[in-house]
Scaffold this motif. Structure first.
Motif, mmCIF file in Angstrom:
data_model
loop_
_atom_site.group_PDB
_atom_site.id
_atom_site.type_symbol
_atom_site.label_atom_id
_atom_site.label_comp_id
_atom_site.label_asym_id
_atom_site.label_seq_id
_atom_site.Cartn_x
_atom_site.Cartn_y
_atom_site.Cartn_z
ATOM 1 N N THR B 11 0.871 -1.162 0.027
ATOM 2 C CA THR B 11 -0.043 0.007 -0.090
ATOM 3 C C THR B 11 0.936 1.165 0.177
ATOM 4 O OG1 THR B 11 -0.067 0.065 2.492
ATOM 5 C CG2 THR B 11 -1.927 -1.152 1.472
ATOM 6 N N ALA B 12 0.351 2.344 -0.606
ATOM 7 C CA ALA B 12 1.293 3.557 -0.405
ATOM 8 C C ALA B 12 0.209 4.655 -0.511
ATOM 9 C CB ALA B 12 2.009 3.603 -1.758
ATOM 10 N N SER B 13 0.661 5.772 0.134
ATOM 11 C CA SER B 13 -0.277 7.049 0.034
ATOM 12 C C SER B 13 0.621 8.250 0.132
ATOM 13 C CB SER B 13 -1.041 7.025 1.426
ATOM 14 O OG SER B 13 -0.309 6.487 2.425
ATOM 15 N N TYR B 14 0.181 9.195 -0.320
ATOM 16 C CA TYR B 14 0.497 10.650 -0.043
ATOM 17 C C TYR B 14 -0.229 11.292 0.899
ATOM 18 C CZ TYR B 14 2.929 9.911 -4.629
ATOM 19 O OH TYR B 14 3.540 9.407 -5.642
ATOM 20 N N GLY B 15 0.308 11.635 1.921
ATOM 21 C CA GLY B 15 -0.505 12.446 3.079
ATOM 22 C C GLY B 15 -1.613 11.627 3.380
ATOM 23 N N GLY B 52 11.374 3.277 -1.794
ATOM 24 C CA GLY B 52 11.191 3.957 -0.707
ATOM 25 C C GLY B 52 10.971 5.466 -0.668
ATOM 26 N N MET B 53 10.543 6.022 -1.740
ATOM 27 C CA MET B 53 10.303 7.347 -1.820
ATOM 28 C C MET B 53 9.097 7.908 -1.311
ATOM 29 S SD MET B 53 11.710 7.509 -5.943
ATOM 30 C CE MET B 53 11.692 9.289 -6.191
ATOM 31 N N ILE B 54 8.108 7.231 -1.118
ATOM 32 C CA ILE B 54 6.964 7.243 -0.106
ATOM 33 C C ILE B 54 6.695 6.635 0.624
ATOM 34 C CG2 ILE B 54 5.857 8.666 -2.116
ATOM 35 C CD1 ILE B 54 4.254 6.145 -2.839
ATOM 36 N N GLU B 55 5.773 6.721 1.463
ATOM 37 C CA GLU B 55 5.109 5.944 2.672
ATOM 38 C C GLU B 55 4.653 4.801 2.133
ATOM 39 O OE1 GLU B 55 5.647 7.509 5.683
ATOM 40 O OE2 GLU B 55 5.038 5.865 6.925
#
Lengths: 293, 245
Positions: B11-15, B52-55
């Motif tokens: 999973t990944a999210s921006y904010g 690893g550039m985002i959460e």
């Protein structure tokens, strides 16, 4: 003619110091987009460290080397603790942080070493060197010129030819891509501060024998260095160093040839800053930075 | 079969905005895998999550080793070369310095000359541009530079983010010809993100299809391109013309 040559050499000598300071400003500006207003105060603090070491009986050159090392490490700590937390903050906030840093270092130097003006020994022998008939220059002036020249050359070689220098330039150019090629960007930012403080320390010990040492010593060189950096282009290390030299020569010439010129040298620097910003904001060698709003 | 890369329930999210809702797929070692999907499906986000550039949640495995939560530079040093969206050019540096940067993490230092010869073989144009500022290159040349930067790092896995974007069809065709050659020569594993599905499926041996943050199909490239339903619904009938096939 010899008088002119004498002024030129004196100008280049102090210009070399401004060039180093300008380079230190550029190093931090390129990687963070901020002008380190406390750069001059940091150099003064370093010079006081060298002075203290000399007072304890250490020979001057080892004291200078140790001071450069201490400044390098100290600036890395400073960047981590004081500057890094504001890395993403608004420009005005960052300016406030730098002003705070300026005042803190200034006052700390005053508190530790007081505001009394102190003589600082030259790293070179006293006396002067006779270059030709009617032209003799103080050994310190020539020695300082050679030292700053050597520092500038070493910095250039470091950035141009070493892998670490390349990584530092990359981190300043494009942070995200730097990470993707395996560069630890946060380490590079800290190293940039360390290097800037290290070469700033050299500038400090070179200028202190001329201006004498007191906590207020750093302001004028910072203004001249800033004028030089802006003149040459604050995004261009080469331009900034050249700008520093030009400002040094200009300062010497105005002091020598303009009546009462020595009284308004700093005014000239400020006028230079204003004119560059008005006529050619990017400086002689800088790139124009367009920012979309 | 051993995998260069495995994504387990990632999973990944921006904010606050969740972009990937738990996706599973794998990139077999030594092969090209295509990740397809429309605009906004989460393709670029998937690559950013891998690096690893985002959460990121779930688990990302690189050759069996869990790399979830590692920093981008650490992952790069483990042999993942990411050719990012927008090409990631160091615009203020010369072409040569861009390539030197790619080689910073190469395991065998002495190999830079040979790697350089190899990328100049693929892209002779770059050799002519060596001393130029990379920001002055054309879009196609910058893409070539980005791919070359990845190659000289001697990677185990290359992530390519829409190499065809913004390039003229003739350049795209040339570029994919060279990518095919690279895949054959180097035996390196590749994950190719593309909107241009026909082009990607020709190069890849496997493919996965993303739709708004969910994986909706995966399999061999051949099966995916022949499945009429999938082709019609996700790949678009008109894709063939666009690909300049």
């Amino acid at each position: 003619m010899t008088f002119f040559l004498e002024q030129l050499i004196i100008g280049l000598s102090s210009g070399g110091i401004y060039a180093i300071m300008a380079l230190a400003l550029v190093m931090i500006y390129k990687s963070t987009g901020h002008v380190n207003l406390a750069q001059g105060e940091m150099a003064v603090f370093s010079t006081f460290i060298a002075w203290t070491l000399v007072q304890t009986g250490m020979p001057l050159w080892p004291a200078i080397l140790l001071t450069v090392a201490v400044s390098f490490v100290g600036a890395i700590v400073l960047e981590r603790v004081v500057v890094r937390p504001f890395a993403e903050a608004d420009d005005l906030v960052v300016v406030a942080v730098f002003v705070g840093l300026f005042l803190s270092i200034h006052s700390l130097a005053g508190a530790i070493w007081n505001y009394e003006v102190k003589p600082f020994p030259s790293a070179f022998s006293d006396g002067s060197v006779s270059l030709m008939v009617d032209l003799s220059i103080r050994t310190h002036t020539l020695g300082s010129l050679v030292t700053t020249g050597a520092v500038l050359t070493a910095v250039w070689i470091f950035f141009r030819y070493t892998q670490l220098g390349l990584a530092l330039r990359a981190a300043a150019d494009n942070r995200e891509s730097s990470r993707l090629v395996g560069i630890n960007v946060s380490l590079m930012l800290a190293l940039g501060w360390g290097l800037a403080a290290g070469i700033g320390a050299v500038a400090g010990v070179m200028i202190a024998p001329v201006t004498f040492l007191d906590p207020g010593m750093g302001l004028a060189p910072l203004i001249f260095a800033l004028a030089g950096a802006l003149l040459g282009g604050i995004t261009s290390p080469f331009g900034a160093a050249l700008g520093g030299l030009i400002v040094g020569v200009l300062e010497a010439m105005i002091s020598a040839y303009v009546p009462y010129g020595i009284e308004f040298r700093e005014l000239i620097a400020l006028m230079l800053i204003l004119s560059v910003l008005l006529v050619r904001p990017a400086g002689l060698f800088g790139e124009i930075v367009a920012r979309r709003v | 079969m051993s995998y260069a890369l495995e994504l387990n329930d990632v999973t990944a999210s921006y904010g606050h905005g969740s972009i990937l809702h738990g996706i599973n797929f794998a990139v077999p070692e030594g092969e090209v895998t295509a990740l397809l999907g429309a605009n906004g499906a989460g393709k670029t986000t998937t690559l950013r999550a891998i690096c690893g550039m985002i959460e990121t949640g779930g688990e990302v495995r690189l050759f069996g080793e869990d790399i979830t939560g590692k920093s981008p530079d650490a992952i790069a040093r483990m042999g993942v070369a990411h050719v990012p969206d927008g090409r990631g050019t160091f615009t203020g540096l010369t072409v040569m310095d861009n390539l030197r940067l790619g080689a910073l993490i190469a395991k065998r230092r002495g190999n830079f000359r040979r790697s350089l010869d190899r990328v100049f073989d693929y892209f002779p144009r770059l050799k002519e541009r060596m001393g130029q500022h990379a920001g002055t290159l054309s879009g196609g040349e910058q893409q070539m530079l980005a791919i070359s930067r990845a190659l000289v790092s001697e990677p185990h896995l290359i992530l390519l983010d829409e190499p065809s974007i913004g390039l003229a069809p003739v350049i795209v065709k040339q570029l994919f010809g060279i990518l095919e050659q690279i895949a054959q020569d180097a035996g390196v594993s590749m994950l190719l993100v593309e909107q241009n599905s026909n082009l990607a499926l020709k190069l890849a041996s496997n493919a996965a299809l993303l739709e708004v943050g969910n994986l909706v199909a995966q399999g061999s490239a051949e099966a995916l391109s022949q499945n009429q339903d999938i082709a019609r619904a996700y790949l678009g009938d008109g894709a063939g013309a666009e690909a300049g096939a």
